[in-house]
Enzyme design. Structure first.
Site, PDB file in Angstrom:
ATOM      1  N   GLY A 235      21.498 -13.886 -30.784  1.00 49.02           N
ATOM      2  CA  GLY A 235      20.105 -14.259 -30.620  1.00 49.02           C
ATOM      3  C   GLY A 235      19.225 -13.344 -31.434  1.00 49.02           C
TER       4      GLY A 235
ATOM      5  CG  ASP B  73      23.799  -4.370 -26.279  1.00 49.28           C
ATOM      6  OD1 ASP B  73      23.713  -5.551 -26.671  1.00 49.28           O
ATOM      7  OD2 ASP B  73      22.807  -3.719 -25.880  1.00 49.28           O
ATOM      8  CD  GLU B  74      21.320  -2.960 -29.922  1.00 47.79           C
ATOM      9  OE1 GLU B  74      21.158  -3.686 -30.934  1.00 47.79           O
ATOM     10  OE2 GLU B  74      20.433  -2.801 -29.061  1.00 47.79           O
TER      11      GLU B  74
ATOM     12  CB  VAL C 256      20.823  -0.286 -40.180  1.00 48.28           C
ATOM     13  CG1 VAL C 256      20.661   0.355 -38.807  1.00 48.28           C
ATOM     14  CG2 VAL C 256      21.813  -1.438 -40.115  1.00 48.28           C
ATOM     15  CB  VAL C 257      15.155   1.196 -40.787  1.00 47.72           C
ATOM     16  CG1 VAL C 257      14.153   2.286 -40.409  1.00 47.72           C
ATOM     17  CG2 VAL C 257      15.562   1.350 -42.247  1.00 47.72           C
ATOM     18  CB  VAL C 258      16.655   3.005 -35.350  1.00 46.35           C
ATOM     19  CG1 VAL C 258      16.245   2.907 -33.888  1.00 46.35           C
ATOM     20  CG2 VAL C 258      18.148   2.784 -35.488  1.00 46.35           C
ATOM     21  N   GLY C 259      13.810   1.094 -35.413  1.00 53.33           N
ATOM     22  CA  GLY C 259      12.382   1.103 -35.121  1.00 53.33           C
ATOM     23  C   GLY C 259      12.163   0.705 -33.681  1.00 53.33           C
TER      24      GLY C 259
ATOM     25  CE1 TYR D 250      13.713  -4.114 -38.020  1.00 52.49           C
ATOM     26  CE2 TYR D 250      13.338  -2.114 -36.744  1.00 52.49           C
ATOM     27  CZ  TYR D 250      13.910  -2.766 -37.828  1.00 52.49           C
ATOM     28  OH  TYR D 250      14.660  -2.052 -38.721  1.00 52.49           O
TER      29      TYR D 250
END
Ligand SMILES: [Zn+2]
Length: 216
Positions: A9, A86-87, A170-173, A184
């Site tokens: 999703g 997860d992820e 991949v950039v964690v926001g 995001y």
């Protein structure tokens, strides 16, 4: 028959909440789950949902052999009845192959949760491999909504409030603080194509280009 199931999703569609629900239902029946995650918002070694639930998890680090980890754990007497990841979009394709082997060789159900496409609308390598290998793919029914009210199907990245379509995959926001450096937001395809985030829509509210579309 054990299965590799990919629950997919957009961001904000309740994937982690469902992962925690599956964990709860099975542990209530006395089953023991092995939970992996990667770069969870709550930090390393946690699986958390936006609704505030959290449980301990093992960080599926880059290069980690997930099959080997489970074999090692079980050979030391650890009880593992099923696996939750997860992820999963952040996994390497090779790690997804290892999960398929967990299903086939260890006979465990593996439930993987992940976003299919990135902010450029390209498949994450981990998600691509899951689509290739999964016994079953479930599209989550808790649908996220675009600011216009339509079903949100695409993930947008913002940098300093502006939507971008290029950059590292991949950039964690943080979806809760999109005005900060990297954020995001989920959008419908129409507004993703037009790079129209909610902030941009509010800023240009008089433009006919930003009239809300009727929800499907
Ligand atoms: Zn929209």
């Amino acid at each position: 028959m054990p299965e590799l199931v990919f629950f997919s999703g957009t961001m904000d569609c309740g994937k982690s909440t469902l992962a925690l629900q599956i964990e709860h239902n099975r542990s209530a029946r006395g089953l023991q789950g092995m939970i992996f995650t990667r770069d969870d918002r709550a930090g390393e070694g946690k699986l958390s949902s936006r609704l505030g639930l959290v449980t301990d998890a093992v960080e599926a680090a880059e290069g980690m052999d997930l099959y080997g980890y489970l074999v090692d754990r079980m050979s030391k007497g650890g009880k593992v009845d099923y696996v939750i990841v997860d992820e999963a979009q952040f996994l390497a394709p090779r790690q997804v192959d290892q999960l398929a082997r967990v299903v086939d060789d260890l006979g465990l159900d593996v439930f993987a949760f992940g976003i299919t496409t990135d902010f450029r609308t390209k498949l994450f390598p981990g998600s691509q491999r899951l689509i290739e290998l999964a016994d079953r793919i479930e599209t989550l029914q808790v649908e996220a909504m675009c600011w216009c009210g339509a079903r949100a199907t695409h993930n947008a990245r913002t940098v300093g409030g502006e939507m971008v379509v290029e950059g590292e995959q991949v950039v964690v926001g943080d979806v809760n603080r999109p005005a900060e450096e990297v954020g995001y937001e989920v959008l419908c395809r129409r507004h993703h194509r037009r790079r129209m985030t909610s902030a941009a829509a509010h800023a240009g509210a008089l433009s006919p280009d930003v009239l809300p579309v009727t929800p499907a």
